[in-house]
Motif scaffolding. Structure first.
Motif, PDB file in Angstrom:
ATOM      1  N   MET A  45      90.716  25.965   2.428  1.00 37.39           N
ATOM      2  CA  MET A  45      91.003  24.956   3.437  1.00 37.39           C
ATOM      3  C   MET A  45      91.610  25.587   4.685  1.00 37.39           C
ATOM      4  SD  MET A  45      90.408  21.894   1.976  1.00 37.39           S
ATOM      5  CE  MET A  45      91.584  20.685   2.517  1.00 37.39           C
ATOM      6  N   GLN A 102      87.155  22.314   5.086  1.00 36.96           N
ATOM      7  CA  GLN A 102      86.735  23.508   4.352  1.00 36.96           C
ATOM      8  C   GLN A 102      86.221  24.548   5.341  1.00 36.96           C
ATOM      9  OE1 GLN A 102      87.578  22.235   0.424  1.00 36.96           O
ATOM     10  NE2 GLN A 102      86.685  24.169   1.004  1.00 36.96           N
ATOM     11  N   GLU A 215      91.528  20.984  -2.716  1.00 38.62           N
ATOM     12  CA  GLU A 215      90.340  21.015  -1.882  1.00 38.62           C
ATOM     13  C   GLU A 215      89.409  19.878  -2.269  1.00 38.62           C
ATOM     14  OE1 GLU A 215      88.721  24.974  -1.967  1.00 38.62           O
ATOM     15  OE2 GLU A 215      90.486  25.831  -0.992  1.00 38.62           O
TER      16      GLU A 215
END
Length: 377
Positions: A45, A102, A215
């Motif tokens: 991330m 991401q 995530e």
């Protein structure tokens, strides 16, 4: 501007530069050592800051597309003690200025915004040399070469372009990370998933810590931090995943099992990430026809700023070149004069952050940093 721009490295900084130049009609070619966009995983991330990374994306004309990548709720932050006690818990109320995405998706967004053929894959640089009058030659591992009158090193920590400008090389920062992943955490690792929470979790103590982030898809991505010399890590055989996992976990003996599970239950082999830095305040005298962006220019220990600075570097360099189409040197000077102090301030702030995280008063100093006041007890 008629000068073709040659960029080495298809990371976020190099691609942002390429995109901004493309929007201004300036020809650009990016050479990348990796064989393809999917040759390796692109990390976890990134929090993209409203004063830097988002500014760069606006300059690139991609801010709306960027917003579609944001993972809601991931700005939540908590600090926990070694026994799992939650000491600080800050939910994501949607008003923060550091939305999370991401890294791989952001890189792909930048790649998709460039014309086909802009990035030349599988072109690993072996050396660079100055030819005079602002021209440089780049030689690749396959023996081929190109000559350019404007070369930008966006090629990271071990830049092959940097030696044209500086003799500085990265040095070990005295601390390293060990990276692990737990997949489908809520189902397969519920205790660890609960400990991490909705966003970032910091379990800290003097000299060490377990840092994890939720995530997409319930993945729990962890960086185990240890302040140890390189020789200490070299004594661990990371080709033996079980032995390496056991050795790293020993450093957290007695810690809450939901925290150590982020190490011991990893669905991937532990990966050592040695942290190296360039000297704080690294800079160089102006050399015609060449400059650096991102880690190639100002490598620092990870502090949430690196990707943002690289993108801002790329955007500002691209804008400077567009503003001075007939005077490349004026553009490079303008860019560097802004970049040098900005990167120095960021590195200094990063040193302060690491003291809060891993210094003698950790984790209390970290909590007080979040709360905006100093620890006095």
């Amino acid at each position: 501007m008629t000068t073709d721009v040659t960029i080495i490295g298809a990371g976020l900084g190099g691609l942002t530069l390429a995109r901004v130049l493309h929007t201004h009609g300036i020809p650009v070619t990016v050479y990348e050592a990796e064989a393809s966009p999917t040759a390796r995983a692109q990390g976890g991330m990134l929090d993209i800051h409203d004063h830097s990374g988002q500014v760069a994306l606006r300059a690139a004309g991609l801010i709306d597309e960027f917003r579609s990548l944001i993972l809601d709720g991931r700005q939540a932050t908590r600090v926990v003690a070694w026994d799992g006690t939650v000491l600080h818990d800050e939910p994501d109320d949607g008003t923060g200025g550091r939305p999370e995405v991401q890294r791989g998706q952001l890189r792909q967004l930048l790649l998709d915004s460039l014309p086909d053929g802009t990035v030349r894959w599988g072109r690993k640089v072996s050396s660079t040399c100055a030819l005079g009058e602002g021209r440089c030659e780049v030689t690749f591992a396959d023996g081929s070469s190109v000559v350019t009158s404007l070369l930008v090193g966006a090629d990271g920590a071990w830049s092959r372009v940097r030696p044209l400008l500086s003799t500085a090389t990265p040095e070990y920062a005295g601390r390293s990370f060990v990276e692990t992943y737990l997949f489908d955490g809520d189902t397969r690792h519920p205790a660890a998933a609960k400990a991490v929470g909705d966003g970032a979790m910091f379990a800290l103590a003097p000299g060490k810590g377990i840092q994890a982030h939720r995530e997409s898809g319930g993945t729990l991505h962890t960086y185990v931090a240890l302040s140890r010399p390189q020789d200490w890590f070299a004594a661990i055989d990371f080709t033996d995943a079980a032995a390496a996992t056991e050795r790293i976990a020993q450093e957290f003996d007695g810690w809450a099992p939901e925290l150590t599970a982020l190490i011991t239950e990893s669905d991937t082999a532990p990966v050592l990430r040695l942290l190296n830095t360039l000297p704080t305040g690294h800079r160089w005298d102006r050399v015609p026809g060449v400059t650096l962006v991102g880690d190639a220019a100002h490598l620092a220990a990870p502090n949430g700023e690196g990707a943002n600075l690289a993108m801002l570097d790329g955007a500002e360099l691209g804008q400077a070149l567009a503003a001075h189409p007939d005077d490349v040197e004026a553009a490079l000077t303008e860019y560097e004069q802004a970049m040098f102090p900005r990167s120095t301030d960021s590195a200094t702030g990063g040193d302060e952050l690491y003291e809060h995280m891993f210094g003698d008063d950790s984790p209390h100093s970290m909590i007080n940093m979040f709360n905006g006041h100093e620890h006095t007890s």
